[in-house]
Design a protein around this motif. Structure first.
Motif, PDB file in Angstrom:
ATOM      1  N   THR A 179       0.186 -21.036  -9.140  1.00 42.89           N
ATOM      2  CA  THR A 179      -0.770 -19.969  -9.430  1.00 42.89           C
ATOM      3  C   THR A 179      -2.194 -20.419  -9.169  1.00 42.89           C
ATOM      4  O   THR A 179      -2.535 -21.597  -9.304  1.00 42.89           O
ATOM      5  N   THR A 217       3.208 -23.011  -3.191  1.00 41.60           N
ATOM      6  CA  THR A 217       3.110 -21.850  -2.317  1.00 41.60           C
ATOM      7  C   THR A 217       3.834 -22.121  -1.001  1.00 41.60           C
ATOM      8  O   THR A 217       4.547 -21.251  -0.482  1.00 41.60           O
ATOM      9  N   LYS A 253       7.771 -22.339  -1.959  1.00 40.50           N
ATOM     10  CA  LYS A 253       8.461 -21.146  -2.447  1.00 40.50           C
ATOM     11  C   LYS A 253       7.937 -19.836  -1.868  1.00 40.50           C
ATOM     12  O   LYS A 253       8.633 -18.812  -1.924  1.00 40.50           O
ATOM     13  N   ASN A 310       4.914 -16.683  -1.725  1.00 47.98           N
ATOM     14  CA  ASN A 310       4.488 -15.713  -2.737  1.00 47.98           C
ATOM     15  C   ASN A 310       4.280 -14.364  -2.058  1.00 47.98           C
ATOM     16  O   ASN A 310       4.777 -14.154  -0.947  1.00 47.98           O
ATOM     17  N   ASP A 311       3.556 -13.453  -2.693  1.00 54.62           N
ATOM     18  CA  ASP A 311       3.377 -12.116  -2.138  1.00 54.62           C
ATOM     19  C   ASP A 311       2.575 -12.115  -0.834  1.00 54.62           C
ATOM     20  O   ASP A 311       2.601 -11.127  -0.081  1.00 54.62           O
TER      21      ASP A 311
END
Length: 254
Positions: A94, A158, A161, A163-164
């Motif tokens: 995050t 990031t 994995k 992300n959006d």
């Protein structure tokens, strides 16, 4: 001309420890013909309760001994350049965890400081406008030898994995840190370090998760260094990989 080595480390090393290590044995003292190593620490800097540099939300630059690292607040109130931190633990994927490193600790263990760099693709072309730079406070040239470098947790997870806004890294994906050396005549030299270089057999293993040696000797003698990032995951609006990296110690040769 006699050569001596000057090391700039982004972690605490009390001077008393250096004196104790030398002891009273004069044979351990460097002669004028031997390289000499001098360590400059971040001991004069202060950190907040989150173990992030207490001046992080200001336009104050980071001064480490005879060197100054860029640090500024953008027009969008975001921090650009370098931020000292000494957080422990691997962190998360995050943005709010952007000052933690994937190693879970600084170069010499938990609680030891390091520098997190955030590169802005909107930076200008002059050295003063570069978002991630380092130079002597007096502007004199120097010869860099190396940095230690690793991924921040935010960038690492990031890439691993996705992300959006990004996809998980796969075969052929890469994330590169480039050091640009500025010479007295205005010319540049570069050195590259891949923070990720993935293959089909070992995708996860291709993302750096340790403190690694970044050789800066190809730069030669410089008046300053600035850093840029690039990634295979780049779209219409620029690089999708979070533009963060972390530096440990910095060594120059004189």
């Amino acid at each position: 001309m006699t050569k001596r080595y000057l090391s700039v480390y982004a972690f605490f090393l009390p001077a008393v420890a250096l004196l104790t290590a030398c002891g009273d044995d004069k044979s351990d003292e460097p002669t004028p013909d031997e390289p000499q190593s001098v360590t400059i620490s971040l001991g004069t800097l202060t950190f907040d309760s989150d173990n992030i540099w207490s001046d992080n939300n200001t336009d104050v630059k980071v001064k480490v001994g005879d060197f100054v690292f860029s640090h500024s607040i953008s027009e969008w109130d975001t921090v650009e350049g370098f931020t000292p931190a000494c957080q422990s633990g691997e962190g998360t994927a995050t943005y709010t965890d952007s000052y933690r490193v994937i190693t879970g600790e600084g170069p010499t263990g938990p609680g030891t400081p390091y520098l997190v760099g955030f590169w802005s693709s909107r930076e200008g072309d002059s050295f003063a406008e570069r978002s991630c730079s380092v130079a002597r406070t007096d502007g004199e040239p120097f010869t860099p030898e190396h940095f230690l470098v690793t991924n921040t947790s935010y960038a690492y997870y990031t890439m691993e994995k996705g992300n959006d806004f990004t996809h998980p890294f796969s075969d052929g994906d890469w994330f590169k840190l480039t050091a640009h050396g500025i010479h007295a005549d205005g010319s540049e030299s570069t050195a590259d370090f891949f923070l990720a270089y993935c293959t089909s057999q070992k995708v996860a293993d291709g993302i750096v998760n340790r403190w690694a040696y970044f050789d800066l000797t190809p730069l030669g003698k410089v008046t300053g260094i600035y850093f840029t990032l690039s990634s295979s995951d780049t779209g219409e609006w620029g690089m999708n990989t979070p533009a963060y990296f972390a530096l440990g110690d910095f060594t120059i040769i004189e």
